[in-house]
Design an enzyme around this catalytic site. Sequence first.
Site, short mmCIF file in Angstrom:
data_model
loop_
_atom_site.label_atom_id
_atom_site.label_comp_id
_atom_site.label_asym_id
_atom_site.label_seq_id
_atom_site.Cartn_x
_atom_site.Cartn_y
_atom_site.Cartn_z
CE LYS A 238 6.93 7.68 -8.04
NZ LYS A 238 6.03 7.54 -9.15
C1 LIG Z 1 4.96 8.18 -10.14
C2 LIG Z 1 3.64 8.77 -9.81
C3 LIG Z 1 2.44 8.34 -10.41
C4 LIG Z 1 2.44 7.42 -11.60
O1 LIG Z 1 3.04 6.21 -11.35
P1 LIG Z 1 3.36 5.24 -12.59
O2 LIG Z 1 3.57 3.92 -11.92
O3 LIG Z 1 4.58 5.77 -13.25
O4 LIG Z 1 2.17 5.25 -13.47
C5 LIG Z 1 1.24 8.83 -9.95
N1 LIG Z 1 1.20 9.71 -8.95
C6 LIG Z 1 2.30 10.18 -8.36
C7 LIG Z 1 2.18 11.15 -7.24
C8 LIG Z 1 3.57 9.74 -8.80
O5 LIG Z 1 4.68 10.26 -8.26
#
Ligand SMILES: *Cc1c(COP(=O)(O)O)cnc(C)c1O
Length: 391
Positions: free
Chosen positions: A189
């Site tokens: 991210k």
């Molecule tokens: C990555 C992601 C999540 C989950 O995030 P985590 O921190 O891995 O639990 C939820 N929604 C979207 C759209 C994502 O891309």
Amino acid sequence: MAENMNDNIPFFKPSFSQDEEDAVLRVLRSGWLTTGPEALAFENEFSRFIGGTHCLAVNSATSGLMLAYDAFGVGPGTSILTTPYTFASTATAARHLGADIRWADIESDSYNIDPNRIEEALKKHPEIRAIVPVHVAGLPCDMEAICYLGKKYGKAVIEDAAHAFPSRTPGGFAGTLGDAGVWSFYATKTITTGEGGMVHVRGDEAEKRIKLMRSHGINRTIWDRYTSVQASWVYDVVEDGWKCNLPDILAAIGREQLKKADSFLDQRSKTARKYAEAFRSCPSLELPPDGTGNAWHLFLLRIIPEKLTIGRDEFAAELQKQGLGISVHFIPHFELTYFKKRYNLTREEFPCSARRYETTITLPFWPGMSEEQEDRVIRAVISTADTYARS
Ligand SMILES: *Cc1c(COP(=O)(O)O)cnc(C)c1O
């Protein structure tokens, strides 16, 4: 060092420096590893960054979504409303609470939920408790329309802002516009702690509930137990909570990443502009939707299959053959076994999601890509588009 042309270009690379290394060592040497002073400082610094209050660090955005859903009454007999064009856990986090899921299609010209489809769903399914817009690839949803509908129908608006840090809209940061918002610090991210997330929440009651449920339903934080004058062993369990706290080692990494969030965004924006410039004139390619406050988490390139002799899968394979790490965001829920089986989802119900899914490729994209890497991506995409152009 000159880049070896045979090196593959990864899909994403986290951007760490000595700062993150020092931060981790600082925590290791402090002897306090779990949630404590670093997590508190991270929450405060994050809150200050977004100009808001009530930020709570969690061990993933998935946990954060579950906690936020719970705090706004999502549970058995209720459902959340989101789109099929998101990661699975936007939806499964509601299932963890015994709630159900409803889906609305995305807009025809973006990857985000269509407010018109939201209203149709709310009229049809009164048990919906929360609307969950997802700011796909960092482009903010139409939050004005969505929050208006939330008010009109008495529903909570909980933003899945996993992609959207930092995303500035006229009304404030994406993630702070609804009743709650959740960012992800997962490994790929925009800023990362490896695993982690942050919840923004409106209202003291909801905040209290999330704090409690984040930590076993225990009425004191661990840090408080070891720093307050009250005996450290005294605590009570007042709810059947979960364990969703962010450890200090990760929070310390997050504090360093936060300082660089805007510089990362500048770098990603620059690469996005360069890609857009290069692909704009290619008749078989469509640029990702752009708009105010785009956090540019991903670069989602669309191919126009009518203008090519190959489809998305072959196009992607061709790029991979040329050493590009590519991905596809997202495999929509109606293509995934669990959702298909439990909810009888079909692609026909979601024509806009289906169409985008079949034509989208996520290109290599991260802050700090070298110009050579950007140029190689551009060359591979253009030459593939040229080679397979339908005459
Ligand atoms: C990555 C992601 C999540 C989950 O995030 P985590 O921190 O891995 O639990 C939820 N929604 C979207 C759209 C994502 O891309």
